[in-house]
Design an enzyme around this catalytic site. Structure first.
Site, mmCIF file in Angstrom:
data_model
loop_
_atom_site.group_PDB
_atom_site.id
_atom_site.type_symbol
_atom_site.label_atom_id
_atom_site.label_comp_id
_atom_site.label_asym_id
_atom_site.label_seq_id
_atom_site.Cartn_x
_atom_site.Cartn_y
_atom_site.Cartn_z
ATOM 1 N N TYR A 1 6.665 -10.026 6.591
ATOM 2 C CA TYR A 1 6.693 -8.588 6.829
ATOM 3 C C TYR A 1 7.337 -8.295 8.178
ATOM 4 C CZ TYR A 1 3.382 -7.641 3.007
ATOM 5 O OH TYR A 1 2.780 -7.520 1.783
ATOM 6 N N ASP B 1 0.816 -1.206 0.000
ATOM 7 C CA ASP B 1 0.000 0.000 0.000
ATOM 8 C C ASP B 1 0.854 1.262 0.000
ATOM 9 O OD1 ASP B 1 -2.419 -1.394 0.063
ATOM 10 O OD2 ASP B 1 -2.417 -1.508 2.255
#
Length: 262
Positions: free
Chosen positions: A109, A51
């Site tokens: 992540y 994003d």
């Protein structure tokens, strides 16, 4: 010819990975650079679409080309034509069965929190600042309730387009390094905002507002409105993508910066 690349980028100045009209994206910049090197239009496919404001140290992409170049030429040529906040880390020729997204078996992540009463002047866009004291041990304890194959409805964005909320979360570790707290999380795939929503809820535990068992309750409740706020984008990094060993893809330190591969 199909080429796989590993990409590192600072996402602060980009409106996410995916190419979009009238806004800067990492994909667009990479395709422009590779098009110059290949002397033909290039379209890349990525392992995970990050994003706006999210960074990458281990994003993997692939592209097809009729141009014959040495691997070093793809790396050096792309880096010479990329903005300074995007860089190629490795390149490897793969066969046409490889797909950066669909061949991947897991994504990893790391979310970096600068936990200090005062905001940082350096790395301001590379970490998320949280001023109240956080207990990383309690956050780690809470995170263990999320391991395994579960319905992550409570941690998925309201407008998530994924057909299923079920994901297999393989690893979640929370550690403190001085003023920095690192949330390291790995799953076969992630629903939209999953890492940031989990982080927001773990922060509630870390500051003592909720007990670790609350995370288990949230998972079972399957209600996004009950969970913590979505954590900010700037602390999030896509650090690694797993592929079957048969592809023999290069490995690089996960990062960001001082963080090791543990």
């Amino acid at each position: 010819m199909r080429i796989a690349l590993c990409i590192e980028y600072d996402g602060a100045e980009y409106y996410g990975w995916q190419r979009q009209r009238d806004v800067n994206s990492v994909q667009e910049e990479l395709e422009k650079a590779l098009t110059i090197v290949a002397n033909e239009p290039i379209e890349v496919h990525c392992a995970g679409r990050t994003d706006a404001g999210v960074h990458g140290t281990g994003q993997v992409v692939h592209f097809d080309t009729t141009s014959s170049r040495k691997l070093a030429a793809w790396m050096m040529g792309a880096n010479a034509n990329l903005p300074k906040n995007i860089a190629v880390r490795w390149a490897k020729e793969v066969n046409e069965d490889f797909h950066a997204r669909f061949t991947a078996t897991a994504r990893r992540y790391r979310y970096i929190i600068y936990n200090n009463r005062l905001r940082p002047a350096i790395l301001g866009h590379g970490v998320s600042h949280y001023h109240d004291a956080l207990d990383a041990n309690l956050m780690h304890e809470a995170g263990q309730y999320l391991l395994g194959e579960n319905d992550f409805t409570s941690f998925r964005a309201v407008h998530c387009q994924s057909r299923s909320p079920w994901r297999n979360l393989m690893h979640l570790k929370v550690t403190r390094h001085g003023d920095f707290i690192v949330i390291d999380i790995k799953a076969n795939a992630f629903v939209h905002h999953m890492v940031r929503n989990i982080t927001g809820s773990l922060i509630e535990v870390g500051k003592g507002k909720q007990k670790p068992e609350w995370i288990k309750w949230l998972l079972e409740a399957k209600d996004r409105k009950l969970a913590g706020a979505t954590a900010k984008a700037e602390g999030l990094y896509l650090v690694d993508v797993d592929y079957p060993l048969e592809w023999e893809l290069p490995r690089v330190p996960l990062g960001p910066l001082f963080l090791d591969n543990d």
